[in-house]
Write a protein that holds these residues in place. Structure first.
Motif: not given
Ligand SMILES: Cc1ncc(COP(=O)(O)O)c(C=O)c1O
Length: 482
Positions: A392-415, A466-468
């Motif tokens: 996500v950090l590689k392919h999403f627009p600059p300024g994208t922020r992500i959660s840093e999950p401490k468990g589970g298997f989902v990622l939250w992404v803020e564009l 897919a992410i790209a």
């Protein structure tokens, strides 16, 4: 990009993620090329190319006749969301209108050929399906009586209750047999818990962003959701909760303290204690959603709220959907002082949960391989989440922020900017990629510029593609940098 080049790119990204998240700290000697090739199932040539790439990117350094060492790096992973937006009105609570939209997102996300990044399901190859099948076969052979049981007589199968009691005891909770009610997944557990403690028009405090089907459930029960800002780091803001409970009587507070959905936050012990104290002080029950609680990434299991001294006012809900199979539909409520009412609701509303499956799950648990399976699963999910984060950090627009999950298997992404991810959803599906738009995680339409990504599947070349594609879709939005 041809297939081989994508393979070494993918491997490099996976290793890069492990380095960025300090699994391989600076100075660490990476496993040998042969070992990496065995561990990751790539050819020696592919591993060598991946290491060359990591060297070019400054992540590793070769040392003659010794191997590859992790380089000290001054740039942190960065771009991590630290705080969910806090512009949330604590009053008045809002009603919800999301049902049809969500049904549409879920349906499209599971279409054949669409990259499975929408619905939060683990890949079936990570689950012990063959062992579960054997448990079903044994139970079918040895317990023909289960096929003729009256459904309203006894909701719980004693074998399963006993297994659950043993597991919970290891986590510091000595639960009586009649405190537990077996349910159809965590969904029914949450429904029974809510119907036990809340009446029509009551207000319930929820995490924001929070699990969308819970929000739908709240609406369909005629309750009102009060969104409490939550951070990817610590989960629900207890300061905000306290302000809210001073202003409004709440019938319950629902939290997912370990590996919340969608942010993967884990509430620290000090916050857990404070939440229990608040529940005591302002006299409200807590519905503890433990559906991801077995999937923490830290070394030790976070202590459930239910294990606290005020555990009697906690209705702990969970299931085996995220760790064994979502199709089993086996969950539970440990209802504390509300247990008798939960049981009565279960009897009235559904009779009992399928007894054959209850005993099959008990049989699986008796065999004793569950903890080992969970250890592997946790590691796998952590690797997948990290690899997805890097993509996500590689392919999403600059300024994208992500959660840093401490468990589970989902990622939250803020564009960045004013992208509306729900409006773009069909265009993503047309490109054969799914996600869950952020707005469904709010009762009041917040998080329009966010998405949740499912990381329940191994990150492969297809995931990278897919992410790209998603990144390209978001990058080409005219407002993405507004
Ligand atoms: C936070 C949360 N709670 C509850 C559930 C429902 O779990 P189950 O499939 O066991 O009904 C889910 C499923 O995704 C979830 O994410």
């Amino acid at each position: 990009m041809n297939a081989t080049s994508r393979k070494y790119e993918t491997l490099a990204l996976n290793l890069q993620a492990l380095i960025e998240h300090n699994h391989f700290a600076a100075g660490y000697k990476l496993p040998s090329i042969r070992k990496l090739s065995e561990q990751w199932h790539y050819s020696i040539d592919t591993v060598q190319k991946a290491l060359n790439l990591l060297e070019d990117r400054g992540y590793v350094q070769p040392v003659a006749k010794s191997g590859y060492y992790v380089q000290a790096r001054s740039t942190p992973l960065a771009n991590t969301c630290t705080q969910a937006p806090d512009s949330i009105a604590l009053e008045p609570p809002v009603n919800l209108e999301v049902a049809n939209q969500i049904a549409n997102f879920l349906k499209s996300s599971t279409r054949e050929g669409v990259a499975p990044l929408g619905v939060a399901f683990p890949a079936h190859e990570l689950l012990p399906i063959a062992t579960l099948r054997r448990s079903y076969a044994t139970v079918n052979r040895t317990r023909p009586d289960l096929l003729t049981l009256g459904s309203h007589v006894e909701p719980n199968q004693p074998e399963l209750v006993q297994q659950l009691q043993q597991r919970f005891e290891l986590m510091g909770m000595k639960l009586k047999r009649d405190e537990l009610v077996i349910t159809d997944g965590c969904t029914e557990a949450l429904g029974l818990a809510l119907q036990t403690v809340a009446r029509h028009n009551d207000v319930v405090a929820v995490e924001s962003p929070g699990y969308y089907l819970l929000l739908q459930m709240i609406e369909s029960l005629g309750l009102r959701a009060l969104e409490i800002p939550s951070s990817p780091e610590h989960g629900m803001s207890l300061e905000a909760l306290e302000i809210a409970v001073k202003q409004t009587r709440i019938a319950a507070c629902i939290v997912c303290p370990t590996a919340s959905n969608p942010m993967g936050s884990v509430m620290p012990d000090t916050h857990r204690k404070k939440l229990l104290d608040l529940a005591e002080k302002y006299d409200f029950p807590i519905v503890e959603d433990n559906v991801y609680a077995d999937l923490y990434f830290e070394r030790f299991r976070p202590r459930p709220l239910k294990a606290g001294k005020q555990g009697d006012r906690v209705l702990m809900c969970g299931s085996f959907s995220k760790s064994l199979s979502p199709a089993l539909r086996i969950g539970y409520v440990a209802g504390g002082k509300y247990a008798a009412q939960v049981l009565s609701k279960k009897r009235i509303l559904s009779g009992s949960t399928n007894p054959i499956t209850q005993v099959a799950v008990a049989h699986y648990l008796e065999k004793g391989s569950f903890e080992r399976h969970l250890r592997t699963l946790r590691q796998q999910f952590e690797t997948q989440v990290r690899a997805m984060s890097s993509l996500v950090l590689k392919h999403f627009p600059p300024g994208t922020r992500i959660s840093e999950p401490k468990g589970g298997f989902v990622l939250w992404v803020e564009l960045p900017g004013d992208i509306d991810t729900a409006a773009l959803f069909n265009r993503a599906i047309a490109r054969k990629v799914a996600y869950m738009p952020g707005s469904v995680f709010s009762a009041s339409g917040l998080y329009k510029n966010c998405i949740r990504l499912n990381c329940g599947h191994p990150v492969t070349d297809d995931t990278a593609v897919a992410i790209a594609k998603l990144g390209q879709l978001f990058l080409t939005q005219p407002n993405h940098l507004v």
